[in-house]
Design an enzyme around this catalytic site. Structure first.
Site, PDB file in Angstrom:
ATOM      1  CB  ALA A  74      -0.949   0.006   1.188  1.00 17.50           C
ATOM      2  CB  THR A  75       4.222   2.103   1.341  1.00 16.33           C
ATOM      3  OG1 THR A  75       3.894   1.806   2.700  1.00 16.33           O
ATOM      4  CG2 THR A  75       5.162   3.293   1.286  1.00 16.33           C
ATOM      5  CG  ASN A 154      -3.529   3.653  10.197  1.00 18.13           C
ATOM      6  OD1 ASN A 154      -4.048   4.579   9.561  1.00 18.13           O
ATOM      7  ND2 ASN A 154      -2.384   3.786  10.829  1.00 18.13           N
ATOM      8  CD  GLN A 182      -5.656  -0.994   8.768  1.00 19.41           C
ATOM      9  OE1 GLN A 182      -6.296  -2.002   9.104  1.00 19.41           O
ATOM     10  NE2 GLN A 182      -4.364  -0.890   9.008  1.00 19.41           N
ATOM     11  CG  HIS A 204       1.097  -6.690   5.042  1.00 15.30           C
ATOM     12  ND1 HIS A 204       1.195  -6.285   6.350  1.00 15.30           N
ATOM     13  CD2 HIS A 204       1.371  -5.610   4.279  1.00 15.30           C
ATOM     14  CE1 HIS A 204       1.533  -4.989   6.372  1.00 15.30           C
ATOM     15  NE2 HIS A 204       1.644  -4.569   5.131  1.00 15.30           N
ATOM     16  CB  THR A 243      10.125  -9.499 -12.287  1.00 18.58           C
ATOM     17  OG1 THR A 243      11.031  -9.287 -13.363  1.00 18.58           O
ATOM     18  CG2 THR A 243       9.648 -10.953 -12.300  1.00 18.58           C
ATOM     19  CB  CYS A 330       9.426   4.863  18.712  1.00 15.92           C
ATOM     20  SG  CYS A 330      10.280   4.671  20.251  1.00 15.92           S
TER      21      CYS A 330
HETATM   22  C1  LIG Z   1      -0.382  -0.654   6.583  1.00 11.30           C
HETATM   23  C2  LIG Z   1      -0.899   0.542   5.914  1.00 11.30           C
HETATM   24  C3  LIG Z   1      -0.235   1.100   4.810  1.00 11.30           C
HETATM   25  C4  LIG Z   1       1.086   0.550   4.309  1.00 11.30           C
HETATM   26  O1  LIG Z   1       0.933  -0.687   3.692  1.00 11.30           O
HETATM   27  P1  LIG Z   1       2.218  -1.549   3.274  1.00 11.30           P
HETATM   28  O2  LIG Z   1       1.684  -2.632   2.406  1.00 11.30           O
HETATM   29  O3  LIG Z   1       2.769  -2.072   4.546  1.00 11.30           O
HETATM   30  O4  LIG Z   1       3.141  -0.665   2.557  1.00 11.30           O
HETATM   31  C5  LIG Z   1      -0.797   2.187   4.186  1.00 11.30           C
HETATM   32  N1  LIG Z   1      -1.952   2.716   4.609  1.00 11.30           N
HETATM   33  C6  LIG Z   1      -2.619   2.213   5.661  1.00 11.30           C
HETATM   34  C7  LIG Z   1      -3.903   2.829   6.081  1.00 11.30           C
HETATM   35  C8  LIG Z   1      -2.120   1.122   6.351  1.00 11.30           C
HETATM   36  O5  LIG Z   1      -2.775   0.644   7.394  1.00 11.30           O
END
Ligand SMILES: *Cc1c(COP(=O)(O)O)cnc(C)c1O
Length: 406
Positions: A74-75, A154, A182, A204, A243, A330
């Site tokens: 998602a990043t 989140n 989420q 994930h 890929t 942190c």
């Molecule tokens: C976990 C999360 C992300 C990042 O997802 P990744 O697959 O770990 O890069 C982005 N946005 C929200 C709201 C998330 O909870």
């Protein structure tokens, strides 16, 4: 005797469903192909497996498989959507609207856009964590190219009024993007019905493997395009070179298929357990507050502040047994209060005293019973040791005290 870890940090990541793991295994050794190898059967097998996964994922959110772009998570999807729209629509305008409580992947991509000459408006939220639709509408100018609002938060699980936002964006002719990480796989998410043109999500957080995600890009009415952020072989219709992670994508697809079939059941079960946990803790403990809207909220999340108890310290009382998150982040220099909770209007102390419980498909009744017991004991224990709590019990108005600075 070692106790089983109680895992209540499903918003950070979910365990991979064993059925998804099973589906992935043949794509490591037996079927080694690269999905881009069009000239031999190994490539065709890999391509076929990716096509199936693309269909499974598209079906989960009710879109055309050709509208799914695979990424590393998602990043990356957030970055591709925001920077990709900023570059692609530069002639139309340079203004993006987002919200203060977005994930860092969105906020930091927006910061980058500002460095590249863009302008970004960061909307406030109210004490429930919800945006004001009139404020959104008023922020749109003739330079606005994108509105980016996360589907569900989140930290609090708060769900924004997506359909109403979609209507405003459609009326004003601006693209609407959502980080739905989420929400996808846990509640019904239908970007087309909601007027969302770009939707970011990740495997994930929905019981698939880590390191694979997707971006939905609307193909028709309007035909949305994003400038690729990765130069290379022109995979994924030229929007994301590299890929494809075939086993990861297969696991993601399987996870999507399972989510579609079991979403309602999972949501009902986690909601019942979440409500049990929340009712017990708020009922048993004084000065415990639920953060964010309880009405517009994901079924598996609760974020609770236990006044005058420092969340990180509270977690230490059961750290070996229960995995969850506190409202403190942190940073290199210090422990900062969560910017999401601060945006809801919580003071630093209440933000630092919060815990996020995020349940999941594999959370059991025993997990919740044990958590209620251990958290209640931990809160009581910390308050017994706390002079601030003692003063509060004696009726001293803590907030009115002026502490001397040293
Ligand atoms: C976990 C999360 C992300 C990042 O997802 P990744 O697959 O770990 O890069 C982005 N946005 C929200 C709201 C998330 O909870």
């Amino acid at each position: 005797m070692g106790q089983r870890l109680i895992y209540l940090d499903n918003n950070a990541t979910t365990p991979t469903d064993p059925r998804a793991v099973e589906a992935m295994l043949p794509y490591f050794y037996e079927n080694p192909g690269n999905a881009a190898s069009r000239n031999h059967p190994a490539g065709w097998v890999a391509e076929g497996a990716v096509d199936t996964a693309r269909e499974q994922i598209a079906a989960l959110i009710n879109v055309d498989p050709r509208e799914i772009i695979f990424t590393s998570g998602a990043t990356e999807s957030d970055n591709l959507a925001i920077k990709g729209v900023f570059e692609m629509y530069a002639r139309k305008g340079n203004h993006i609207i987002t919200v203060k409580t977005e994930h860092k992947a969105v906020l930091d991509a927006c910061k980058r856009v500002e460095k590249m000459g863009g302008e970004v408006t960061y909307l406030d939220v109210d004490s429930k964590g919800l945006i004001d639709l009139a404020e959104l509408e008023a922020a749109i100018t003739d330079k606005t190219i994108l509105v980016s609002v996360m589907w569900a938060n989140n930290e609090t699980g708060v769900i924004q009024p997506m359909k109403a936002i979609g209507e405003i964006c459609a009326r004003r002719g601006v693209l609407f993007m959502s980080d739905a990480t989420q929400a996808v796989g846990k509640i019904p998410v239908d970007p087309k019905e909601t007027g969302v043109h770009l939707l970011a999500f990740t495997s994930h957080k929905m019981y698939g493997p880590k390191g694979v995600g997707a971006l939905f890009v609307n193909r028709k009415n309007p035909r949305v395009k994003v400038t690729s952020q990765m130069d290379g072989g022109g995979h994924e219709r030229g929007m994301r070179s590299g890929t494809l992670n075939v086993p990861g994508i297969v696991g993601f697809g399987k996870a999507a298929e399972i989510a579609k079939a079991e979403m309602a059941e999972d949501a009902a079960r986690t909601k019942r357990l979440r409500d049990k946990l929340e009712t017990a803790l708020v009922g048993m403990l004084e000065e415990a507050y639920i953060n964010g809207s309880v009405e517009h909220r994901m079924p598996h999340v609760t974020n609770i502040s236990f006044k005058h108890v420092e969340g990180e310290g509270l977690m230490m009382t059961f750290n070996q047994n229960i995995a969850l998150s506190s409202g403190s982040a942190c940073t290199s220099a210090s422990l900062e209060p969560s910017y999401v909770l601060v945006a809801l209007g919580l003071g630093d102390d209440l933000a630092h005293s919060s815990l996020r419980f995020s349940l999941g498909r594999f959370t059991t009744e025993e997990d919740i019973d044990a958590t209620i017991k251990q958290v209640a004991e931990g809160v009581n224990h910390m308050r017994e040791l706390s002079p601030i709590w003692e003063m509060y019990k004696e009726g001293i108005d803590i907030d009115a005290i002026e502490w001397s600075e040293h």
